[in-house]
Every structure is written in C-alpha cells, then in structure tokens.
Design a protein around this motif. Structure first.
Motif, PDB file in Angstrom:
ATOM      1  N   GLU A  38       0.830  -1.204   0.000  1.00 17.03           N
ATOM      2  CA  GLU A  38       0.000   0.000   0.000  1.00 17.03           C
ATOM      3  C   GLU A  38       0.865   1.254   0.000  1.00 17.03           C
ATOM      4  N   HIS A  39       1.936   1.247   0.763  1.00 19.02           N
ATOM      5  CA  HIS A  39       2.870   2.376   0.793  1.00 19.02           C
ATOM      6  C   HIS A  39       3.424   2.656  -0.606  1.00 19.02           C
ATOM      7  N   LEU A  40       3.936   1.618  -1.258  1.00 13.75           N
ATOM      8  CA  LEU A  40       4.524   1.805  -2.584  1.00 13.75           C
ATOM      9  C   LEU A  40       3.467   2.156  -3.624  1.00 13.75           C
ATOM     10  N   ASN A  45       1.688   5.241  -7.743  1.00 14.68           N
ATOM     11  CA  ASN A  45       0.457   5.445  -8.504  1.00 14.68           C
ATOM     12  C   ASN A  45      -0.495   6.373  -7.764  1.00 14.68           C
ATOM     13  N   VAL A  46      -1.501   5.808  -7.128  1.00 14.09           N
ATOM     14  CA  VAL A  46      -2.466   6.601  -6.369  1.00 14.09           C
ATOM     15  C   VAL A  46      -3.114   5.698  -5.329  1.00 14.09           C
ATOM     16  N   GLY A  47      -3.266   6.220  -4.125  1.00 13.90           N
ATOM     17  CA  GLY A  47      -3.913   5.493  -3.039  1.00 13.90           C
ATOM     18  C   GLY A  47      -5.013   6.340  -2.429  1.00 13.90           C
ATOM     19  N   ARG A 153      -0.230   9.972  -9.513  1.00 17.00           N
ATOM     20  CA  ARG A 153      -1.264   9.905 -10.549  1.00 17.00           C
ATOM     21  C   ARG A 153      -2.614  10.417 -10.040  1.00 17.00           C
ATOM     22  N   SER A 154      -2.636  11.030  -8.868  1.00 16.27           N
ATOM     23  CA  SER A 154      -3.909  11.476  -8.289  1.00 16.27           C
ATOM     24  C   SER A 154      -4.569  12.571  -9.121  1.00 16.27           C
ATOM     25  N   GLU A 222      -4.676   2.118 -11.167  1.00 16.29           N
ATOM     26  CA  GLU A 222      -4.153   1.228 -10.130  1.00 16.29           C
ATOM     27  C   GLU A 222      -4.359   1.801  -8.733  1.00 16.29           C
ATOM     28  N   LEU A 223      -5.481   2.495  -8.544  1.00 17.43           N
ATOM     29  CA  LEU A 223      -5.819   3.032  -7.231  1.00 17.43           C
ATOM     30  C   LEU A 223      -6.160   1.900  -6.281  1.00 17.43           C
ATOM     31  N   LYS A 224      -5.618   1.969  -5.063  1.00 18.39           N
ATOM     32  CA  LYS A 224      -5.903   1.006  -4.009  1.00 18.39           C
ATOM     33  C   LYS A 224      -6.097   1.759  -2.696  1.00 18.39           C
TER      34      LYS A 224
END
Length: 433
Positions: A38-40, A45-47, A153-154, A222-224
């Motif tokens: 989750e950190h990476l 990408n975007v979290g 990527r947000s 690739e949002l998680k």
C-alpha cells in the motif's frame, strides 16, 4: 470510551485485514493487502484513505478572524479565500493544544480541521475562547467525511471525475468547491503523505457511494485503498508529526521543529510570551530523525542512550563458525538522552526509521546512539529529515511533470531521490504557505 465509527466503517470491516482503535477512539483499518504494498502504491500510482476521524470545526461571524488570530501561532490576516494554512494552537505555557489546518472561505467564515486524537478538546478550546467574540463555533465532524486521494497519478485520476474545478490550476494548499457526479464536495490540494494529493470533504451520507465510485473508476490508475500502517510509514518518511505520539501539550512548536510557522510579528496570541522565552533560552531537547540498525521498528517510549554512556563487556560466542571466540556487547547506561516517539520501516528509502526526542547535545546529524528495542540495545544514528524527497518536489509537482507519468517512472524518480543528500526540513503536518 465506546468506539467510534466513520461512515465507511462497514467497508473497512469487510475489506481490511484488521481494525485497530486509534485517535479519538475511532476504529481504523490496519491494511487491506500489505502495508508495504500500500505504501509503494501511493508513492508510484495513487492510493485512497478514509480520514473521517479528523475534526471539522466551523467558525463564522464578524469576530471569526480575530478569534483565530488569537488562538493560532500562525497568521490568518493575510490569507485569501480559497487558501488553507497549517498552524499549531498553544496554551499559555506554549504547549501545543493541537496542530490544525485552517481553511478560509471568506472574511467571516473559516473551517479548522483538527487532529483525530484531540478533536473534542480542540473544539472545546475554540468554543470556550469564542465567548464574547462575535464568533460562532460549530462541530461539523459528524456530518462530514474526509477521503484522501494521494500519489503521483492522483491529479490525472481526479481529472476524469471532478466537474467545476481546474485541477491543473489548483495550487498547493488551495481548495475549491466542485462536484463528482451529483455529490458536492470541497476539494483541497493537501495531504499527509509527502506526495501530490487531494483531500475530499464530502457529506457523510454520500461518503460510501463516492468511495465505491472512486474505487471503481480508479482501477485503470491502479488506485488502491491504504490503512493506518501505510499512513504511518508514509508520514514517518516525511517526518510529519502525529498528535499523540509526537506532539502533546508537553512540547512547544520549537521542540517539534515547527517554529517556522510561529508569527511573532503578530502583536498577540495565546502562548506568545512563553514561546519568546523558549526562543531566548534555547532548547534542551529536539525532535529528530533516526535510522536504526534493526529488523523491527522501535516502540513509542523506547529509550535512547549515548554511546559514551553505555557499558561494554565481552561474551563467548556459543554457536556457529566463530564458536568459542569473544564478541563485544553493549548495555545501555543509566542516563537516557531521549526516547522514540514513532518508528516504522520506510519502503521508499529501504531503511528502518524512527522519530524521537533527544537531548540537544546529541541531536546533531551523525550522532550515534543506542535504542533499546525489546530490551536489546540497537545502534541508531541521527540523520537530517525528511528521510524521503528532502526537496519536497513531489508534493508540489506541476501538471507538466506528472502528465503521462507511468508507475515505473514514478518509482525510478523515488529511487533516484533516495540517493540524494538529505536536507533538514521538517514538513509539519503537510504545512503550507
């Protein structure tokens, strides 16, 4: 106290690997997959994280600006509508009541966003000081959900959803009103990760449908979702303090490295005289960053000792190729020079990290210490902070910089910056202008 639940609690209960009680007695998801993944994901990408435990305090009226000038160590008089600003609030002794973010809607309308742990205390502090000030203070927390969307990527992701906002033109620590579908939101370019990111203030009854929509539409980016374990490692890599472990009323802004946001040119604010005395006499302790030679993180409260204060003895190695030979071992001395407040493995820098308070004689970068982890002395070294992206380039990235950026490119940039010299720069709580 009974546990508290955010509007997204049911999702977390089903999807997360575990739940833990945290600040404000809220139940937080620990992680959904793994904390490192989750950190990476946020760095590459975007979290997305649920931060609805934060407190939203509405301050209105002819005396609103005057009230906040008195309560905050930072200035609000020169803020423009649509701007947010980081500050601490101090008591008369200079101790930190809370570190907050202030949003300005107009000359007589502000919102103060409080930390999760001291949310109720902060609300009551503002409310009690508002008496007779022609300012009206309302706790809006129950009606507001806060969804944080963070990562390189947000911006590209939110462009596909947000209507009524110019994301390319929205500067760091600015906000605007806009929509996602039929949901009216307040969109703020801010965050707690050290990445390009946005925080979405949403009506609580619309939080779950919006969360589900973001998850669905974010697949191509690739949002998680990420939990508190990834949040901890993300903010520790950036040396962002957390109220509770790192900040309390026992410390002043000077002790935490937040003095840059103390505006002594203001004629009056609560704690001003005490902070001037601290500035004049200097500090006995400082909050510093540490790199640990350990496979496991330290725990809050673990003691820090100077190498000069430890005892050395020799013991016989009983197993392995060197059996029968002697090795030096270290025991901590009687005098502690500090203690750890937060610690986690930093996946972006590939080191075990810690933050803590250390006597000023040992607080310089390069100082070698021992930290006692589980009763075992472990070498630690004071280093400059933040540990990751010391130039703070990622959080201020422009549309041209992140246009078309791939996950591989973002990771390469992180790896490149990891090898740059570190520069002392503590970004307190995502501080802005």
């Amino acid at each position: 106290m009974p546990e508290r639940r955010t509007p997204l609690y049911d999702f977390h209960l089903r999807a997360a690997r575990g739940m833990v009680r945290g600040g404000g007695d809220y139940m937080f998801p620990t992680s959904y997959t793994s904390a490192v993944e989750e950190h990476l994901g946020v760095r590459r990408n975007v979290g997305m994280q649920d931060l609805s435990s934060m407190g939203e305090i509405d301050v209105k009226g002819p005396g609103a600006e005057r009230l906040l000038r008195r309560l905050l160590v930072n200035e609000v008089l020169d803020m423009q509508p649509g701007q947010l600003r980081y500050s601490t609030m101090c008591n008369e002794a200079g101790g930190i009541v809370d570190d907050v973010t202030v949003y300005k809607f107009g000359e007589e309308h502000f919102m103060v966003v409080a930390s999760s742990g001291p949310r109720l205390k902060t609300y009551r502090w503002i409310r009690d000081h508002a008496a007779g000030s022609s300012a009206y203070v309302t706790d809006m927390t129950a009606g507001v959900a806060l969804i944080s969307v963070q990562g390189p990527r947000s911006r590209g992701f939110l462009r596909t959803l947000v209507e009524g906002a110019d994301l390319d033109g929205l500067r760091f620590f600015r906000f605007c009103s806009c929509r996602i579908g039929e949901v009216e939101i307040l969109l703020s370019r801010s965050g707690y990760t050290g990445e390009l990111g946005y925080e979405l203030y949403v009506p609580a009854d619309q939080a779950r449908p919006l969360w589900d929509l973001l998850l669905e539409r974010g697949r191509e980016f690739e949002l998680k979702p990420y939990g508190v374990e990834a949040m901890q490692s993300l903010r520790i890599e950036k040396a962002l303090p957390l109220y509770g472990p790192d900040i309390s009323e026992e410390q002043t802004p000077f002790h935490v490295g937040l003095e840059r946001w103390v505006r002594f040119d203001k004629p009056e604010f609560i704690g001003r005289e005490a902070l001037l005395r601290v500035q004049e006499r200097g500090l006995e302790r400082r909050w510093v960053g540490l790199v640990l030679e350990s496979e496991v993180p330290a725990s809050p409260g673990d003691g820090l000792y100077s190498i000069a204060d430890v005892a050395t003895f020799r013991e016989i190695i009983e197993t392995g190729a060197e059996a029968g030979e002697y090795e030096d071992a270290l025991l901590p001395g009687d005098r502690r020079v500090g203690e750890v407040t937060s610690s986690a493995y930093g996946p972006s820098v590939k080191k075990m990290l810690a933050l803590g308070y250390v006597d000023t004689a040992h607080a310089w970068p390069g100082s070698n210490l021992l930290v006692e982890i589980g009763g075992r002395p472990t070498p630690a070294r004071v280093v400059s902070t933040p540990f990751f992206d010391p130039e703070n380039a990622r959080v201020r990235s422009t549309p041209l910089e992140d246009e078309g950026r791939t996950a591989e490119q973002a990771l390469h940039e992180a790896e490149t910056r990891r090898n740059l010299p570190l520069r002392q720069s503590v970004d307190g709580g995502g501080a802005g202008s």
